[in-house]
Each structure stands twice: as structure tokens, then as C-alpha cells.
Design a protein around this motif. Structure first.
Motif, PDB file in Angstrom:
ATOM      1  N   PHE A   1       0.825  -1.202   0.000  1.00 47.59           N
ATOM      2  CA  PHE A   1       0.000   0.000   0.000  1.00 47.59           C
ATOM      3  C   PHE A   1       0.865   1.261   0.000  1.00 47.59           C
ATOM      4  O   PHE A   1       0.530   2.262  -0.634  1.00 47.59           O
ATOM      5  CB  PHE A   1      -0.956   0.013   1.197  1.00 47.59           C
ATOM      6  CG  PHE A   1      -2.179  -0.813   0.989  1.00 47.59           C
ATOM      7  CD1 PHE A   1      -3.003  -0.586  -0.110  1.00 47.59           C
ATOM      8  CD2 PHE A   1      -2.521  -1.820   1.874  1.00 47.59           C
ATOM      9  CE1 PHE A   1      -4.142  -1.347  -0.308  1.00 47.59           C
ATOM     10  CE2 PHE A   1      -3.656  -2.586   1.679  1.00 47.59           C
ATOM     11  CZ  PHE A   1      -4.466  -2.350   0.584  1.00 47.59           C
TER      12      PHE A   1
ATOM     13  N   GLY B   1       0.703   4.088  -2.756  1.00 43.94           N
ATOM     14  CA  GLY B   1       0.521   5.478  -2.360  1.00 43.94           C
ATOM     15  C   GLY B   1       1.612   6.358  -2.940  1.00 43.94           C
ATOM     16  O   GLY B   1       1.347   7.438  -3.462  1.00 43.94           O
TER      17      GLY B   1
ATOM     18  N   TYR C   1      -4.295   5.417   0.353  1.00 44.81           N
ATOM     19  CA  TYR C   1      -3.419   4.246   0.269  1.00 44.81           C
ATOM     20  C   TYR C   1      -2.269   4.368   1.260  1.00 44.81           C
ATOM     21  O   TYR C   1      -1.840   3.366   1.839  1.00 44.81           O
ATOM     22  CB  TYR C   1      -2.906   4.061  -1.159  1.00 44.81           C
ATOM     23  CG  TYR C   1      -4.019   3.724  -2.120  1.00 44.81           C
ATOM     24  CD1 TYR C   1      -4.726   2.534  -1.985  1.00 44.81           C
ATOM     25  CD2 TYR C   1      -4.400   4.595  -3.118  1.00 44.81           C
ATOM     26  CE1 TYR C   1      -5.773   2.229  -2.829  1.00 44.81           C
ATOM     27  CE2 TYR C   1      -5.449   4.300  -3.974  1.00 44.81           C
ATOM     28  CZ  TYR C   1      -6.136   3.116  -3.820  1.00 44.81           C
ATOM     29  OH  TYR C   1      -7.173   2.814  -4.646  1.00 44.81           O
TER      30      TYR C   1
ATOM     31  N   VAL D   1      -4.373   2.258 -10.131  1.00 47.43           N
ATOM     32  CA  VAL D   1      -3.830   1.395  -9.077  1.00 47.43           C
ATOM     33  C   VAL D   1      -3.671  -0.040  -9.575  1.00 47.43           C
ATOM     34  O   VAL D   1      -2.698  -0.712  -9.257  1.00 47.43           O
ATOM     35  CB  VAL D   1      -4.720   1.468  -7.823  1.00 47.43           C
ATOM     36  CG1 VAL D   1      -4.323   0.405  -6.816  1.00 47.43           C
ATOM     37  CG2 VAL D   1      -4.624   2.838  -7.194  1.00 47.43           C
TER      38      VAL D   1
ATOM     39  N   SER E   1     -11.465   1.942  -4.811  1.00 51.11           N
ATOM     40  CA  SER E   1     -10.249   1.474  -4.173  1.00 51.11           C
ATOM     41  C   SER E   1     -10.302  -0.010  -4.445  1.00 51.11           C
ATOM     42  O   SER E   1     -11.396  -0.559  -4.533  1.00 51.11           O
ATOM     43  CB  SER E   1     -10.314   1.789  -2.678  1.00 51.11           C
ATOM     44  OG  SER E   1      -9.220   1.224  -2.007  1.00 51.11           O
TER      45      SER E   1
END
Lengths: 497, 498
Positions: free
Chosen positions: A329, A333, A403, A486, B72
Motif C-alpha cells: 500500500f 501510495g 493508500y 492502481v 479502491s
């Protein structure tokens, strides 16, 4: 066919136009800008194409002159480098469109040299991204830094001093880096990143490797302006001409951050720098210091560009924190923030440039609601970018923070979590300070009479406005579609994460 | 626990987006106010119709779901019109219709500046509120929650004077801090459970967590949603935000924003932690202490306010904690009463704020000490005020009585006599701070009021209607929209049987 040569073509496009521009400038000055914009446009298109190509067909390893490494120099065009190249070139394209009107007025008569140096800067940055060779990386660091000093030095009266300071500090950084790779070469006999990644695990209990790691991190850390090695940054960004600061602030430090990622994650390896050594922890701790320091200093600034410069130190801290967390993560990020921050900072610096062009200053204390009336679109773009910096959903800035938050939780770093959250609030303070002035503060009354001054719209020309707006709309799109990105970042993930 | 059927439907999405879609139209109609107000009214009516159209299926136990996109990895921006969501959406969108008419009367009567910004922000706020109501998971909730924060800001600072700007700063300080804390809480929850979906009965089932980590997580949630819910000591933005125009205070600071906060509290208690976990870890006691203290302190503070809107604001703080108290009791009656109080407090408090606004527009009076004799010049307004304040004090047959009755019964069910004492005490305090106003209005002689009359019909009609609704729902709580049935059914799902 062309795709296989992409890693070489992109930097070469810039190098060629850097050399061509002075010649064209002698012949016909009005052709300089079109050549510059054309090369950025083609580089941007190529890098978008390259990113898609790499995602579907896999990494391109390009051997310069056909010499296989470790003898020859290898360029590596993998998902991560192609992604960063795409971000850098797209943002540069927008900034250079914006430059169309502002460069001639900022630098009368010196456009030719200026654009040539800009191309050189982009050569250096693209080279840093794509190269797979440590010494080649050093060369490109120097190319981009030297052109960076020049681009800053042509600014205001105090710019040469700021540039000189940057030059001294930057050279020290580059020397540290060179020293670091010297040790590595001495120990391993190779400068190729892939080779080195294979050799290092066998020799990494040697203190020499540790020393080289420290030297490299410090060296690149200076380029990246990671706290407390940020001293050169605020003055440089403040006094540089608009186009220079809008180019260097969003992408210059980002590429250094990318180089750090590349070296730590792909050369030294996650295991080595985060588990065997506390390097990751140290980077994260310094990054957090930078986040708080940058945000607090930004609150104290009266000049918008200077405020943005300090804010950049804080934002680089986010990327540093993501690297330092050394978990998936955190990596997501960091990479996402590299993209988001490039867009946000470019947008904000362009806004500052627009204000300087029209109002003659970007002094926060002098702002009032006549700004909103005169430059409604510029200020709207500012508001979007500011809200994104604060980290409000559904704008882009929220998601990189999200994130990073997940990353800090994954590693149970509660203090870092608190730092991220507190810095959001600090961002809110220094951005809402401007928003409040621009939308709510009525202009100081003229002393004579009560006549109402009619304030007419006085927006910047469309060549400056449109890039600003595209960047701010981009922040909304990037935020909403962040998962698309992502998902790709998962493919960039280094082994061991 | 009833098993819910879900079906895909775009209606929840439309219900959220309709008011956002008219924002450009509102801005473009800047020059012709009538057209601009038409868009607001049209959006309000359409939104309400869309929400109502989801009701029949919800009553049969079917939930409309709509997934917008992934925001997400593995978490979607998704809407789910479950019974609780529809309950809240009905109230917010229904009262928006009245507020819109009232707003038109208010801003024109008061000659407010920047009316376009006002109506545009209002429309965004309503989109965010319905988004909060229909949020299917915590991240979607946070997205709309933050949008609501930002959209409310232009309304709080609407007057653009020093007081309003200071109130705006305070508002942002509190709500943005709450927002980041909520993000941390969501992140922690995600790392524990791997999901953020609101599920009746909680999502922590089967996890063995330490007392400390659960308590900390709960406190984070409480701080995150507690700011908008006005739980003391996080309430002080609310009285300050009274600097906003009165229709804003009426709909946002009595219904939409603050109810989003208590809605969040109930989501957290019933749909994230779940009653079992709340009682196992003793979290309900934490909530009970905060709610109880808030009810009493807010009522006491209300007593000393002379500014009418400020008194109403403290009264709101107190009543919001009735709802929190209902959640904290963890007994079926208490939970039902708490949820039902979301609806009853909304109709009553919006009436009171509307009255305060009508008095301000008409007489330019804000302080209670100046209200002598206004009952004679504004009989309809003050009659409605009387109904609203009697309801809040818990006098039958006004709907406030029903929610209070169930809260009281819930306190007994949960064997928490202290809660019952708090409720009774607060009822007396309510009477203590409302009845002097009524006394002044009707039984004191006023001076210099001869030339005044009622406010414009655009304002008086909503006042009378909302007051009438308060009585109607007090006698027939299931009239039209089955509010009570919905509240009961939500409790059933969360608690597993009454």
C-alpha cells in the motif's frame, strides 16, 4: 518495430531538439517554440503509446548500440518507468503550452536559449527514468541538474543567488551519489542495475555496501529535497520564472523520487533496505519530519509561490513515506502520489503564473475577492487543486492519502498515520487561507467617495487558461478513476513486496 | 435476522445525482431568479419522488443496489437503498421541498446577496445527504460526508461578515478534523475485516480483538461521526454555524448535516460494530455517558441563550443525543425510538427554525427578550412554534412524544434507569427553555408591533405544514411513508427480533 526502440527514442527526441533549437533560432526565431512543443508532444504521445505497449507486451530491455550489458548500457522500459515517463511528458506538454505567451514576456529575447535548456532538462529527466545503468543515471542526473540551475537562474533578481546555492548543494548531492556507485562498482564489478540486483544479495553483508547505500540515499535525497536536505528548494522555486518553476516543481523532484524507488526497490531489494537495515524506517521518519515541517512553513508564507515550494517539501515527504513504509500500500501510495502531485503542483504553479501575469504579483496578503471576479476560471482551478491537496474525496489527492493511510496501518506505524492526518489539516489551513481571501474578502475601499468600482473579468489568454483547467479537471478524473491506475501499479510492484 | 433480497436499480443513483445535475442549470439561470428557483423546486420534487418510489420494495424487504465504480481495489463506490437509508432519505428530501419554498421567501424577503451560490450549494448538499443515506459502504459514506462538509461551507459563510467567516473557520476545523479521523477509522476497520460494507449486525463477527484496539477504534469512529452529530465536547461548531441564513440552519443544521452525523452513529453502532460487539466490549457505556452528558448539558446551555437561533441550536445538540442515546441503549425499543427520533426531531425542529427565520425577516428580531407580544401579529407562526416546542418537550399527541416513549421503554428494557432519569429531566428542561418564549409571545404586551403582520405565504405555508406533519405523525406514525414501520424493521435487522 518502433516500439522496441522507444526507450532510446524518447530521450533522443529531446536531445535532438535541444541541439536543433539554437540552430533554428539563428535562422528563424519564430520556429523555436513550434519545434519545442512538437518534440514534447511527440514524446508525450510516444510515452503514452509506450506505456500501453509495455502493459500488453511486457518490459522492453534496450541495449544501446547492440552491446549487451554489463559491457553496454541497458535501458529498461518497464511498467514503472514507462508510467513515470508518461506522467512527466504529459505534464511538461501542458506546462509548455502554457509557456507560449508567458516565456516571451518573462524572458524577452532569450527564448531560444531557454527552450533549448528546457529540452535538455527533459532529456535528463527522461533519461533518469528509463536508464538501467547506474553511471548513466549519474550522467542524466547531472544533465537535468545543470539545465535546472540555468532555468532557475534566469528568473527574478535574486534567482541567480538561489540557483548558485542549488548548484552547490546539488553538486554535493551528485558527488555523494557518484561516490556511492563507485563503492558498488568496486564491490560488484558492474554498474548495470539488473546485474547488481542479482549480485548484491551475495555481498550485502559488507559494510561497503552499507556505506554506498547511505551515500546514494543522501545524494538522491538532496535532489529530491527530502527533509532536512531541502534547503535549496524554497528560494529556487520562488524566484524562478513561471515556466521553470512549473516544470521543475511538479516533475523535477518526482524523478529523483522515482530514482530512489528504482534503486531501493529494484537494485538493493526490499528485504535489504527495510528488513536487514533500518534504512526504510529512517527514510520514513525523515519524510514525516518533512511533511510536518513543510506544512508548517507553508502556513507562514506570504508569497504564493513560496508557499507552494514549502508545500512541495511536504508532498515529497508523502512519497518518501510511501517508499519508507516498504509495503504494497505504501508503494501504491507513493507511485500514485507521484502522479497526483505532479498534476496538483503543476496546476497550482500555473495558477501562480497566471496571477503574476495579470495581477503582477502572487502575494497572498494582497488577495481579495476582486481576484475571483477578474480571474474566475483560474481561481476555480486553484480551488479544485487546493481541495485535492487537502485530500478531499473524490479528488485525486484523497486517494494517494488513503493508500498511504492503509500502508501505515498495515505496518502499524501509528505516528506516521497521525502525521498524514494532521498534515491534511495543515494543508487545509494554508489553502483555505487563500480561498477565504479570494472568495470572501472585499477589496480595501478607496478613500474618496463611495462610488462602486466595477470589476470586469480579466481572465488570462486561453493558451494559459486551458492547460490550467485541463490539469484541474484531470484531478477530478484521476480521483474517480484511481482504481484503473492502481491496478496498473500492482504490475509495477517490485519483487518481495 | 431477515435475509434481504437485493436487486439492481439505477434509481438510488438518480436520486443522488438529480440535485447535482441541476447545479449547472441553477448557475446558468443566474440572471432570471424565477427560472433558477424552478430548477431547485423541480429537483427537490423529483428527488423526493425517486426516493418514495424505492419505498414499497424496501417495505417488502428488497434493497435496491447500484454500484457506480470501483474507487479502491475491492471497494466500490456503491449505493444501497436499505430501509434505514430510505428512512433518512425520505426525511431529507421531503423536507428539502418545504425548505426550498421557504428559502425563496426568505432570501427574497431578506434581499440576500449571492442567491445563485446559495441555491447551488444547497442542491449539492442535498446530493451529498442522499449519498450518505444510500452509501453501501464506509468509503462511499466518507466520500459523500466530505462533499457535504465542503458544500455546506459556502452556506455557513453566506453573510460574509466577520462572524460568518469565523463560524466558517470553526466549522471547517471541526468537520475536516472529523473527516481525517474517520478516514483513519475506516482504514483500521479495513485492515481488521477486509471489508467496509455496512452490514446489519456488524462486520466484526468472529474476530478476536483486544479490548484496547476495539475501544480506540470506536473512539475514532465516535470522533469522526460525532462532530456532525454534535456530541459534546465536539458540538461547538453548531451554535457558531447559526451565523448562516435561517433556511440553512433549518434544513442543514437541524436535518441534513447533523442527522448525517447521527445517521453515521447508528450505522457505526448497528452496521459496523453490531450490538453484540458493542455490549461485549462495553462500548455502549462509552456512548451512553457521552449522550447522557450531552443531553443534560446542552439543555442547560440552551436555557441561558437569549438569541433564539442559538437556543434552538443547543436544543438541537441535546436532541441529537437522544438518538445517540437510543443507539447506546442497545435494546429494541430504545433503538427504534432513537431512529424514529431522527424523523420526529426533523419535522419539529425545522418548524422552529422556520419560525425563527420568519420572525427575523419580518421583525428583524433575533433575541428572545424582544419577542413580547408577537403571537398577536404572527399568530400562525407562533402557533406552529408552540406545537414544535411542545413536541420537543415530549407532550402527546405530537410526534416527539412517540420517540420519547420508546426511548423511555428502551431504557427500562435495557435496565438503565439512569437513562430514564436523563430523559425525564431533559423533558423538563425542554419545557423550561421553550415555554418562556411561548409565554412572551402570547401573554406579554408588545410595543411597536402594530404595523407588522405574518411573513410572506411562501414562508408561512411551509411552517404550518411542517407543524401539521408533526401532529399527524404523532397520531398516525405510519401515515404515508410508514416511518415507524421502517424504524421497527431496521431495529429488527440489527437486533435480530423485537
Amino acid at each position: 518495430m518502433i516500439a522496441n526502440h522507444l526507450p532510446a527514442i524518447i530521450p533522443l527526441v529531446f536531445l535532438a531538439s535541444a541541439l536543433l533549437i539554437p540552430l533554428i533560432g539563428i535562422w528563424k526565431k519564430s520556429f523555436v517554440y513550434p519545434v519545442a512543443i512538437l518534440s514534447v508532444l511527440s514524446a508525450a504521445c510516444l510515452s503514452v503509446y509506450g506505456f500501453i505497449y509495455v502493459l500488453s507486451y511486457g518490459t522492453i530491455n534496450y541495449y544501446f548500440g547492440g552491446w549487451a550489458p554489463p559491457i553496454g548500457i541497458e535501458y529498461v522500459y518497464d511498467p514503472l518507468s514507462s508510467f513515470v515517463a508518461m506522467v512527466i511528458n504529459t505534464v511538461s506538454l501542458l506546462v509548455l503550452i502554457h509557456a507560449f505567451r508567458i516565456v516571451p514576456s518573462d524572458l524577452q529575447g532569450r527564448e531560444t536559449a531557454y527552450y533549448s535548456v528546457v529540452m535538455l532538462l527533459l532529456t535528463g529527466l527522461n533519461g533518469m527514468i528509463i536508464t538501467g545503468d547506474l553511471f548513466n543515471l549519474y550522467v542524466f542526473i547531472e544533465i537535468s541538474s545543470l539545465s535546472g540551475y540555468a532555468l532557475i537562474a534566469v528568473g527574478e533578481k535574486r534567482a541567480p543567488f538561489a540557483a548558485f546555492r542549488y548548484l552547490i548543494i546539488g553538486t554535493i548531492g551528485a558527488s555523494f551519489y557518484l561516490l556511492g556507485i563507485g563503492y558498488l562498482y568496486f564491490m560488484s564489478g558492474t554498474l548495470n542495475m539488473n546485474d547488481l540486483a542479482a549480485i548484491l544479495p551475495l555481498i550485502n553483508d559488507s559494510p561497503t555496501i552499507l556505506v554506498s547505500l547511505i551515500l546514494i540515499v543522501v545524494g538522491i535525497g538532496i535532489k529530491m529535497a527530502i527533509f532536512p536536505m531541502h534547503g535549496w528548494l524554497p528560494d529556487s522555486y520562488t524566484y524562478a520564472p513561471t515556466t521553470s518553476s512549473s516544470l521543475i516543481a511538479p516533475i523535477g523532484t518526482k524523478v529523483a523520487a522515482y530514482a530512489l524507488m528504482r534503486l531501493l526497490f529494484f537494485v538493493f531489494g526490499v528485504e535489504f533496505f527495510s528488513v536487514e537495515l533500518p534504512a526504510a524506517d529512517l527514510i520514513a521518519a525523515f519524510a514525516c519530519g518533512g511533511i510536518i515541517f513543510g506544512s508548517v512553513m507553508a502556513m507562514a508564507q506570504k508569497e504564493m509561490k513560496r508557499m507552494l515550494a514549502y508545500s512541495s517539501i511536504a508532498q515529497i515527504g508523502y512519497i518518501g513515506l510511501g517508499i519508507g513504509l516498504a509495503n504494497p500500500f505504501g508503494f501504491i501510495g507513493a507511485v500514485l502520489h507521484l502522479l497526483n502531485h505532479a498534476f496538483m503542483k503543476a496546476c497550482l504553479f500555473l495558477v501562480a503564473g497566471n496571477l503574476r501575469t495579470k495581477a503582477g504579483h502572487s502575494n497572498i496578503t494582497l488577495m481579495d475577492d476582486s481576484f475571483r471576479k477578474k480571474y474566475p476560471w483560474t481561481m476555480a482551478a486553484f480551488t479544485v487543486a487546493a481541495l485535492s491537496m487537502v485530500g478531499l474525496p473524490p479528488l485525486a489527492g484523497f486517494f494517494s492519502k488513503w493508500y498511504l493511510v492503509l500502508g501505515t496501518i498495515e505496518s502499524s506505524r501509528w505516528i506516521y498515520l497521525a502525521v498524514i492526518l494532521i498534515s491534511s489539516l495543515l494543508n487545509a489551513v494554508y489553502f483555505f487561507r487563500i480561498i477565504e481571501k479570494v472568495y470572501l474578502k472585499s477589496p480595501a475601499k478607496e478613500k474618496q467617495g463611495d462610488e462602486v468600482v466595477v470589476i470586469n473579468r480579466d481572465e488570462v489568454v486561453s493558451s494559459m487558461l486551458i492547460p490550467t483547467l485541463i490539469l484541474s479537471i484531470g484531478l477530478i478524473v484521476l480521483g474517480i478513476l484511481n482504481v484503473v491506475i492502481v491496478d496498473q501499479i500492482y504490475k509495477m510492484m517490485p519483487a518481495g513486496l | 435476522m431477515e435475509i434481504f433480497q437485493t436487486y439492481n436499480s439505477v434509481i438510488p443513483f438518480y436520486a443522488v445525482m438529480i440535485s447535482l445535475a441541476v447545479v449547472p442549470l441553477i448557475i446558468l439561470s443566474d440572471k432570471s431568479p424565477n427560472l433558477r428557483e424552478f430548477w431547485t423546486i423541480a429537483a427537490a420534487v423529483l428527488k423526493f419522488i425517486l426516493v418514495v418510489s424505492l419505498l414499497p420494495a424496501a417495505l417488502e424487504g428488497k434493497e435496491a443496489v447500484y454500484s457506480i465504480l470501483e474507487i479502491s481495489p475491492r471497494i466500490e463506490l456503491a449505493l444501497k437503498a436499505d430501509q434505514f437509508g430510505i428512512f433518512f432519505a425520505l426525511i431529507a428530501s421531503g423536507l428539502w421541498i418545504f425548505t426550498s419554498f421557504y428559502s425563496i421567501g426568505y432570501v427574497r424577503g431578506n434581499k440576500e446577496k449571492k442567491q445563485t451560490r446559495y441555491f447551488a450549494s444547497f442542491a449539492v448538499c442535498l446530493s451529498a445527504t442522499i449519498g450518505i443515506a444510500f452509501a453501501a459502504n464506509l468509503l462511499t459514506f466518507i466520500v459523500f460526508y466530505e462533499v457535504l462538509t465542503i458544500a455546506t461551507y459556502p452556506l455557513v459563510i453566506h453573510k460574509e461578515n466577520k462572524e460568518a467567516i469565523a463560524a466558517g473557520r470553526k466549522y471547517l476545523l471541526y468537520t475536516l478534523s472529523a473527516g481525517v479521523i474517520l478516514i483513519a477509522a475506516a482504514g483500521l476497520t479495513y485492515s481488521y475485516t477486509g471489508t467496509l460494507d455496512f452490514t446489519a449486525g456488524g462486520i466484526f463477527n468472529g474476530l478476536n480483538l483486544s479490548q484496547n484496539s476495539v475501544t480506540i477504534l470506536f473512539m475514532l469512529f465516535l470522533a469522526g461521526v460525532g462532530v456532525k452529530a454534535g456530541i459534546m465536547p465536539l458540538h461547538s461548531w453548531l451554535p457558531a454555524a447559526m451565523a448562516a441564513p435561517t433556511p440553512v440552519s433549518a434544513l442543514l443544521h437541524a436535518v441534513a448535516v447533523v442527522k448525517s452525523g447521527v445517521f453515521g452513529v447508528i450505522r457505526v453502532v448497528g452496521f459496523v460494530f453490531g450490538p453484540d460487539m458493542m455490549s461485549t466490549y462495553g462500548l455502549n457505556n462509552i456512548l451512553l455517558v457521552f449522550a447522557g452528558a450531552t443531553i443534560i448539558l446542552a439543555s442547560l446551555l440552551a436555557l441561558k441563550q437569549d438569541n433564539l437561533k442559538k437556543r434552538l441550536a443547543y436544543s438541537t445538540v441535546g436532541h441529537l443525543s437522544y438518538i445517540v442515546l437510543g443507539a447506546a441503549l442497545l435494546s429494541p425499543s430504545g433503538f427504534t425510538g432513537g431512529i424514529f427520533h431522527i424523523a420526529t426531531h426533523a419535522t419539529m425542529k425545522i418548524t422552529l427554525f422556520f419560525c425563527a427565520g420568519a420572525i427575523y425577516v419580518n421583525l428583524h428580531k433575533e433575541n428572545i427578550s424582544e419577542l413580547n407580544g408577537i403571537g398577536k401579529v404572527m399568530p400562525w407562526t407562533m402557533a406552529a412554534f408552540t406545537i414544535g416546542s411542545m413536541g420537543l418537550a415530549g407532550i402527546p399527541p405530537i410526534n416527539g412524544f412517540i420517540s420519547k416513549w420508546f426511548l423511555g421503554a428502551g431504557a427500562l428494557q435495557a435496565d438503565m434507569n439512569i437513562a430514564l432519569v436523563i430523559l425525564v429531566l431533559s423533558g423538563l428542561l425542554n419545557a423550561g427553555y421553550f415555554f418562556p418564549i411561548i409565554h412572551r409571545a402570547f401573554f406579554c404586551e408588545g410595543k411597536g408591533l402594530e404595523k407588522y403582520g405574518e411573513a410572506s405565504a411562501l414562508m408561512v405555508a411551509p411552517i404550518v405544514i411542517t407543524a401539521f406533519l408533526s401532529i399527524l405523525f404523532g397520531i398516525f406514525p405510519d401515515m404515508f411513508f410508514n416511518f415507524f414501520e421502517l424504524a421497527l424493521s431496521v431495529t429488527n435487522n440489527v437486533m435480530g427480533g423485537l
